[in-house]
Design a protein around this motif. Structure first.
Motif, short mmCIF file in Angstrom:
data_model
loop_
_atom_site.label_atom_id
_atom_site.label_comp_id
_atom_site.label_asym_id
_atom_site.label_seq_id
_atom_site.Cartn_x
_atom_site.Cartn_y
_atom_site.Cartn_z
N GLN A 104 0.84 -1.20 0.00
CA GLN A 104 0.00 0.00 0.00
C GLN A 104 0.87 1.24 0.00
OE1 GLN A 104 -3.24 -0.40 2.79
NE2 GLN A 104 -3.35 1.82 3.10
N LYS A 105 0.57 2.20 -0.85
CA LYS A 105 1.40 3.40 -0.99
C LYS A 105 1.08 4.46 0.05
CE LYS A 105 3.60 1.88 -4.60
NZ LYS A 105 5.03 1.50 -4.48
N TYR A 106 -0.19 4.64 0.38
CA TYR A 106 -0.59 5.69 1.30
C TYR A 106 -1.55 5.12 2.36
CZ TYR A 106 1.34 8.95 -2.10
OH TYR A 106 2.19 9.60 -2.95
N ILE A 107 -1.59 5.79 3.50
CA ILE A 107 -2.49 5.40 4.57
C ILE A 107 -2.98 6.67 5.26
CG2 ILE A 107 -0.64 5.18 6.29
CD1 ILE A 107 -2.17 2.76 7.44
N ASP A 108 -4.26 6.68 5.64
CA ASP A 108 -4.83 7.85 6.31
C ASP A 108 -4.30 7.94 7.74
OD1 ASP A 108 -6.30 8.62 4.11
OD2 ASP A 108 -8.09 7.52 4.72
N ALA A 109 -3.99 9.16 8.17
CA ALA A 109 -3.40 9.34 9.50
C ALA A 109 -3.75 10.70 10.07
CB ALA A 109 -1.88 9.17 9.44
N HIS A 110 -3.98 10.72 11.39
CA HIS A 110 -4.00 11.98 12.15
C HIS A 110 -2.54 12.38 12.35
CE1 HIS A 110 -8.29 12.03 13.23
NE2 HIS A 110 -8.20 10.72 13.33
N VAL A 111 -2.15 13.56 11.88
CA VAL A 111 -0.74 13.94 11.87
C VAL A 111 -0.48 15.11 12.83
CG1 VAL A 111 1.23 14.69 10.46
CG2 VAL A 111 -0.55 13.22 9.47
N ILE A 112 0.52 14.93 13.69
CA ILE A 112 1.02 16.01 14.55
C ILE A 112 2.47 16.27 14.12
CG2 ILE A 112 1.57 16.75 16.89
CD1 ILE A 112 -0.56 14.79 17.88
#
Length: 339
Positions: A161-169
């Motif tokens: 998988q190339k991308y993954i959804d994330a909450h980013v700080i």
């Protein structure tokens, strides 16, 4: 109501037989779920086997195969953080973990058998088409450290998988980390960040060359060089009636008149090629020390170019050592253009 008994008649329930198609659908769903779990179990076992192979190769190559612990980031002296919200991040740029860095290798392959069920659960849900919640990560430079969702990252990476959804700080650092950094590398970069802050070099000399050492504890020496430069600039003939040399003026003079000239001489006389694995900053300190030695020996300042030539002639490692070091760097993928 029955007038004799005074009771209402009991209602008669009609039981309809369960539809055969519904029963078959439930059986089919159960079989699919079991099939997905079996497939996921085979995949996690395969992933752990590949992890063992990578561990062995890392030992043979003498290179790290661990995730970066987020705790190491403190050595980079971060200056605050802010939330970026939910966004798709590149899976390949996830290089560390807050608290699970021992349970996965650098490629996020699982290491602990007792955690297989969690991995299997995530992969089974993925095979069933269920939507997985976003992971939670810290962003440091261009790298990400997982706060929550390590197994989801492991499964995603294993599936390509190339991308993954994330909450980013995002954490603000002056010198960003690289994926292959060791603890020593991060300590050195943290020292570099403090050096840049103390000297204001980014503002004084915009676009300056990167100044990185291969050993910690060297930036204090550069600060000493700048202070010495400030001292002698203040005492140059003709400055008696002028204001004292400022720190920023000393920093700029040191960089342009001392550091940059040594770097130019390194390139002019092809010195870096004879010291594989070393940096310009390493050679700068060595050559400045050698310049002082030659000045004491001959009774006059020999200059940076003569010191560079003499150091190259007398202190370059023998050919066989250079070849061995170059081969080691080549296997690790660290052999730069200067080689």
């Amino acid at each position: 109501m029955d007038t004799k008994t005074g009771r209402f008649p009991t209602a008669t329930r009609t039981f309809l037989p369960r539809r055969p198609e519904r029963r078959e659908e439930l059986v089919s769903m159960s079989m699919n779920e079991q099939s997905n779990r079996t497939r996921a179990r085979h995949e996690v076992e395969r992933a752990r086997f590949l992890g063992d192979v990578r561990d062995l190769l890392a030992i043979l190559r003498r290179e790290p195969n661990e995730l970066l612990p987020f705790e190491w980031v403190r050595h980079l002296a971060p200056e605050g953080e802010h939330t970026l919200g939910v966004r798709a991040i590149p899976v390949e740029q996830i290089a560390g973990s807050v608290d699970r860095y021992r349970e996965f290798d650098r490629h996020y392959l699982p290491r602990e058998r007792h955690l297989d069920e969690r991995w299997i659960g995530v992969r089974s849900a993925q095979l069933q088409g269920k939507e997985l919640p976003p992971i939670q990560v810290y962003k440091v430079g261009e790298l990400y450290f997982v706060k929550d969702g390590n197994h989801r990252v492991s499964v995603a990476r294993r599936q390509g998988q190339k991308y993954i959804d994330a909450h980013v700080i995002e954490l603000h650092v002056t010198v960003p980390p690289d994926e292959d950094d060791t603890l020593r590398d991060l300590i050195i970069k943290g020292e570099y960040a403090r050096f840049l802050k103390e000297t204001n070099l980014d503002r004084v000399v915009p676009g300056h060359r990167e100044i990185l050492f291969t050993t910690p504890g060297r930036y204090d020496r550069l600060i000493e060089h700048i202070r010495t430069r400030q001292y002698f600039l203040d005492r140059k003939p003709g400055r008696a009636d002028q204001p004292p040399v400022t720190w920023e003026e000393a920093v700029e003079s040191w960089y342009r008149r001392l550091y940059s000239r040594v770097v130019e001489n390194l390139e002019k006389h092809d010195v870096m090629f004879r010291f594989p694995g070393r940096t310009e900053a390493d050679l700068y300190l060595w050559i400045m020390d050698h310049r002082y030695f030659l000045t004491q020996k001959y009774g006059h300042d020999v200059g940076s170019e003569e010191a560079t030539r003499d150091f190259r002639a007398h202190y370059a490692p023998p050919l066989y050592k250079r070849l061995r070091q170059r081969m080691r760097l080549l296997l690790k993928g660290d052999l730069g253009p200067a080689g």
